[in-house]
Design a protein around this motif. Structure first.
Motif, PDB file in Angstrom:
ATOM      1  N   ALA A  77      46.737  12.760  12.945  1.00 12.16           N
ATOM      2  CA  ALA A  77      47.909  11.961  12.597  1.00 12.16           C
ATOM      3  C   ALA A  77      48.621  11.441  13.838  1.00 12.16           C
ATOM      4  N   ASP A  85      53.232  12.029   7.331  1.00  9.45           N
ATOM      5  CA  ASP A  85      52.881  10.630   7.609  1.00  9.45           C
ATOM      6  C   ASP A  85      51.405  10.366   7.328  1.00  9.45           C
ATOM      7  N   GLU A  86      50.545  11.292   7.736  1.00 10.63           N
ATOM      8  CA  GLU A  86      49.102  11.093   7.531  1.00 10.63           C
ATOM      9  C   GLU A  86      48.753  11.123   6.046  1.00 10.63           C
ATOM     10  N   ASP A  89      50.596  10.145   3.717  1.00 14.08           N
ATOM     11  CA  ASP A  89      51.065   8.858   3.186  1.00 14.08           C
ATOM     12  C   ASP A  89      50.059   7.757   3.503  1.00 14.08           C
ATOM     13  N   THR A  90      49.504   7.809   4.694  1.00  9.71           N
ATOM     14  CA  THR A  90      48.491   6.819   5.082  1.00  9.71           C
ATOM     15  C   THR A  90      47.237   6.941   4.219  1.00  9.71           C
TER      16      THR A  90
END
Length: 456
Positions: A135, A311-312, A314-315
């Protein structure tokens, strides 16, 4: 011990394949069959009563007959016996427990992820560390460092983190990217005349040398128990964790604290990290979190760990990891009740007081000709047996003295565990001074008996 004679109603129990057991010898000798529990004691199927000096497996802090835990499990089974936490679903016990754990954390923590055992928790954290590195755009940062004699579990990943030979032999372990640095065992590993402070300095330098040799930008995390458990109850020497953490901070390496044994009062503080002045980014806990009445474990992470992972996910669209039983409502309910009991009865302070008495009593054995070292912290201790105090040599082969003393101690009605030649002691948090006397007096008598038989 005959496998039929010691089995209930004489039934054949040879089909049970046991962990941490010599499978071939087990077919010949059979098991001790534990039938019921009563406070700090367990009773086998012949009616013999034993003080459980290991709290089962470092884990039954509230003893073997705590009615409130049984009732908590029963109430939850009646209300909601199971539900999961996948795809934005949850239940009240998991919500309440996560909030409670974060409130108890000795350093700021952000989120809690639930698993079922210490092994699963450590395995999950290694995956999280790798996920986080990706991430952050640091795909090369996948190496982690743990320690020789450290114990972190038995899954492929957690057994790799474990630094004990028999957890690796014939299993083709450790896996790649798991490195090991020195054990902080001053008695066994210090150089002649080396003080604890100097020993800590050397271990910190060895860790830094390893990081530099591997490349600081390839090392993601360092794993450690506040006090090592299954590796021999190794209490870190003076200055150790302060110096280790300075190295980790210098190279921006995460600190992962394995609190599976040390958590929930064992060292006289709620978490072992407090006793050892550790400031971890991640904490894993199991065993005493439910007094082992239910299989359960939890991981606490700070924002430094959580935010890149979030965050990762979500990606990608999902954090593709989880367990059917992770955060099980019955386990979570029992954990909440366990913590409530620990707090209401002030068992952390009691453990500190009783632990000081336990360490004093164990210290009385220091001068025995067969005792190489007495060590411990809080209600966790070990007595290391030697045949020659000057050379620290074993009797015949490593583990022989430990096995002899352990067998004699069991006959005297105290259950311990010999880790090679170190007799481990981890009595329930509810143990009284009288219980500690039963344990220590039994161990002293067994050491005397074995010493006498060898001398003869």
């Amino acid at each position: 011990m005959n496998i039929l004679a010691n089995s209930p109603e004489g039934r054949d129990i040879a089909h049970h394949f046991h962990g941490y057991t010599n499978a071939r010898a087990h077919l010949e000798n059979g098991p001790m069959v534990i039938d019921r529990g009563d406070g700090c004691y367990v009773i086998d199927n012949t009616g013999k009563r034993y003080f459980e000096a290991m709290s089962g497996l470092w884990s039954v802090g509230l003893g073997f007959s705590e009615r409130r835990l049984i009732d908590a499990a029963t109430r939850q089974l009646e209300r909601l016996p199971f539900y999961h936490n996948f795809s934005h679903k949850t239940h009240d016990p998991a919500i309440d427990l996560a909030e409670k754990l974060v409130s108890l954390a000795p350093v700021p923590m952000s989120k809690v992820f639930f698993t079922n055992s210490g092994s699963e928790a450590n395995d999950t954290v290694l995956k999280m560390v790798w996920y986080r590195s990706n991430a952050l755009g640091q795909p090369q940062r996948k190496k982690v460092i743990s320690r020789l004699r450290g114990y972190h579990g038995v899954t492929i990943a957690s057994a790799s983190l474990t630094g004990l030979p028999n957890n690796h032999r014939s299993f083709d372990l450790p896996i790649a990217n798991v490195l090991h640095t020195a054990s902080p065992h001053h008695y066994r590993d210090a150089q002649p005349g080396e003080s604890e402070e100097a020993f800590s300095d050397r271990l910190a330098q060895e860790l830094e040398d390893l990081i530099l040799a591997e490349g600081p930008d390839t090392v993601a995390a360092f794993w450690g128990e506040p006090v090592m458990g299954a590796g021999g109850v190794i209490v870190p020497p003076k200055g150790y964790w302060t110096k280790i953490q300075a190295v980790l901070k210098k190279y921006d390496i995460l600190l992962v604290a394995d609190e599976v044994i040390c958590g929930f009062g064992r060292l006289g503080t709620m978490f072992g990290s407090e006793s050892m002045q550790m400031q971890p980014d991640v904490m894993m806990m199991s065993k005493q979190i439910t007094s082992s009445y239910m299989p359960f474990s939890a991981i606490m992470v700070n924002d430094r760990m959580f935010e890149p992972i979030a965050d990762e996910s979500d990606t990608i669209g999902v954090f593709g990891h989880g367990f059917t039983g992770g955060g099980h409502p019955v386990g979570a309910a029992v954990a909440l009740e366990t913590i409530k009991i620990i707090e209401e009865r002030d068992l952390v302070a009691q453990a500190a007081e009783t632990g000081a008495y336990m360490q004093h009593r164990l210290g009385e054995m220091t001068d025995h000709p067969m005792v190489g070292e007495v060590r411990g912290f809080g209600m966790l201790g070990a007595v290391e047996l030697v045949h020659d105090k000057a050379t620290k040599a074993p009797y015949e082969a490593p583990g022989k003295l430990g096995a002899l003393v352990n067998a004699d101690l069991t006959e005297r009605g105290v259950i311990s565990r010999n880790m090679i030649d170190a007799m481990a002691l981890c009595p329930p948090l509810i143990s009284t001074r009288e219980d500690i006397d039963v344990m220590v007096d039994g161990l002293a008598a067994s050491i005397d008996a074995v010493h006498g038989s060898i001398a003869a």
